[in-house]
Design an enzyme around this catalytic site. Structure first.
Site, PDB file in Angstrom:
ATOM      1  N   GLY A 215       0.804  -1.204   0.000  1.00 19.15           N
ATOM      2  CA  GLY A 215       0.000   0.000   0.000  1.00 19.15           C
ATOM      3  C   GLY A 215       0.841   1.259   0.000  1.00 19.15           C
ATOM      4  N   SER A 216       0.353   2.259   0.718  1.00 22.30           N
ATOM      5  CA  SER A 216       0.989   3.579   0.663  1.00 22.30           C
ATOM      6  C   SER A 216       2.379   3.618   1.270  1.00 22.30           C
ATOM      7  CB  SER A 216       0.097   4.613   1.355  1.00 22.30           C
ATOM      8  OG  SER A 216      -1.103   4.798   0.613  1.00 22.30           O
ATOM      9  N   ALA A 217       2.745   2.612   2.072  1.00 24.09           N
ATOM     10  CA  ALA A 217       4.116   2.577   2.592  1.00 24.09           C
ATOM     11  C   ALA A 217       5.131   2.469   1.452  1.00 24.09           C
ATOM     12  CB  ALA A 217       4.281   1.408   3.565  1.00 24.09           C
ATOM     13  N   LYS A 219       5.084   4.109  -1.212  1.00 24.03           N
ATOM     14  CA  LYS A 219       5.272   5.412  -1.856  1.00 24.03           C
ATOM     15  C   LYS A 219       6.651   6.002  -1.580  1.00 24.03           C
ATOM     16  CE  LYS A 219       0.321   6.412  -1.893  1.00 24.03           C
ATOM     17  NZ  LYS A 219      -0.796   7.130  -1.254  1.00 24.03           N
TER      18      LYS A 219
END
Length: 487
Positions: A215-217, A219
């Site tokens: 997920g956003s980790a 990014k």
């Protein structure tokens, strides 16, 4: 008469020579094959004839041996078994060995050539030295905090020293007691069936053997790629990303978890986790440069050992441009182990250089003489030092003013990134909560710890799952302990 005696003597010599040749064949040439024959129980009896060496955590053995006075004499025992099972694994007379029990079996059983007094000693006399000791890098306080923080929920935690690669905590939950598998009784077989049939898979090492959509980790990896490729030269400058952002070659609109992401800067996108900005940047970086970037962080590496085998963290080598956009925000087929995401945080904390992770500090003889030490070595140059410096600032911003505020520690510099990873058919599954972070005392020359936490608790309310709410408090407690110099 003399002639017949000579013939008889010659025949006896031939027979004696044949006997000696056969003895050599059996004892030397075919020895390994005969030892491996399942009908031969002697190697098994010899294996368990003496106590197994110990695995040590924080100066204390977390394993032992019990004398059963049976044919397979010594069984393995474990202290705080569920707490350290993701580190030790199990050693079973029925089901073999896993994790450190497997990777360091030669030392623990006394058959490692380095334990012998002379080179090739074991090959000549085939004797076993007393089992040696395996000293781990695990910090007991950090291990306990992580285990208690998960509180039986499905998930995993990894903490390591960014500058050396020493693994300080390795927790998988729910866990199990490896001691119930040590012997060879009917009860052991029953426990094996129970554990393997359990819905929550307690024997699965989620820290190094399970991969999740990050997920956003993820990014942080995309941001590093964009900065290194000069797709972004000023992290605080506005981008040209529309909101809504339509995935290239499709009509699918990519949503954002917060408002204000239209034409947002990279700094704002990290601080508030804008999907649109990061997906757009991933497309601009392009597949070839993204593959180069993720490879430098350790993705797609099939050879990583700590010394136990680590599952491969995946970033597809071939995909369409819309799939690349989703992969750049940690979705589509992108998956990572918690260890891999701890390495992402460590690379930022350590100025872009990624130290090779390791779990064994040293091995020793039964008497304590050091046999082997694990040296510090570089794994990858994950990014340019200037890029790491920028990402440190952006991750600090995410904690001080963004989604990672629940990880803030008074009097310390903390950088972090939350993640909420969708999964399941039509993203119907409860999202996984991620948090990756690092912490540094203001007067210290380098960060003390890098942490990755993932919580996959299916019992939780879907609307309340977030990396900042579920995973960050665990990371915060561990970082506080590390900053105090936990031991």
């Amino acid at each position: 008469m003399t002639r017949y005696m000579r013939r008889a003597a010659a025949i006896c010599l031939v027979l004696l020579a044949a006997l000696l040749v056969n003895a050599v064949r059996v004892q030397v040439i075919d020895a390994d094959e005969l030892n491996a024959n399942q009908a031969n129980r002697r190697p098994l009896i010899a294996r368990y004839a003496a106590p197994r060496g110990n695995i040590v955590v924080g100066g204390r053995p977390v394993t032992g041996s019990k004398d059963t006075r049976q044919q397979l004499r010594y069984e393995r025992t474990y202290h705080d078994g569920p707490l350290y099972a993701p580190v030790t694994g199990y050693s079973s007379q029925l089901y073999g060995d896993t994790l450190l029990e497997y990777a360091e079996d030669g030392v623990l059983t006394g058959t490692d050539p380095l334990l012998a007094p002379l080179p090739l000693w074991n090959d000549f006399n085939r004797s076993r030295r007393p089992g040696g000791t395996v000293v781990t890098t695990i910090e007991p306080i950090l291990q306990g905090i992580a285990y208690d923080g998960l509180a039986g929920r499905r998930g995993a935690v990894v903490a390591l020293d960014p500058s050396t690669g020493r693994i300080l905590a390795l927790v998988s939950s729910p866990s199990y007691d490896p001691g119930v598998l040590s012997g060879n009784s009917a009860e052991v077989m029953s426990q094996w069936q129970r554990l393997n049939g359990a819905v929550h898979q307690p024997m699965l090492n989620r820290a190094i053997r399970q991969t999740y959509p990050p997920g956003s980790a993820f990014k942080i990896v995309t941001a590093a790629a964009a900065l290194d490729a000069r797709v972004v030269t000023d992290p605080d400058a506005r981008t040209d990303t529309p909101d809504p952002y339509v995935l290239p070659t499709t009509r699918t609109k990519l949503p954002n978890p917060v408002k204000g992401c239209k034409k947002a800067s990279l700094a704002y996108a990290i601080q508030w986790s804008c999907n649109t900005v990061m997906a757009n940047l991933g497309v601009k970086v392009g597949l070839e440069r993204m593959l180069d970037a993720v490879g430098r962080f350790g993705f797609n590496d099939r050879g990583l050992r700590i010394p136990s085998r680590v599952a491969v963290s995946n970033f597809d080598r071939r995909m369409s441009v819309d799939q690349l956009a989703l992969s750049s925000i940690g979705q589509f087929d992108t998956t990572a182990t918690p260890l891999q995401m701890a390495l992402v945080a460590a690379a930022v904390a350590n100025g872009g250089e990624l130290a090779y992770p390791y779990l064994v500090d040293r091995t020793t003889t039964r008497g304590g003489d050091t046999v082997r030490t694990t040296p510090r070595r570089t794994y990858q140059r994950a990014m340019n030092p200037a890029t790491a410096l920028e990402l440190r600032r952006l991750m600090v911003g995410a904690v001080e003013k963004g989604t990672g505020s629940s990880a803030a520690i008074k009097g310390a510099v903390v950088g972090g990134k939350t993640g909420t990873a969708q999964h399941g058919l039509g993203n119907a599954g409860t999202p996984y909560a991620w948090f990756i972070a690092w912490a540094q005392h203001p007067k210290a020359s380098r960060p003390a710890v890098a942490v990755a936490v993932v919580v996959e608790d299916a019992e939780a309310d879907r609307a309340e799952i977030s990396g900042g709410g579920d995973a960050a408090p665990i990371a915060r407690a561990m970082m506080q302990a590390a900053l105090r110099g936990a031991r």
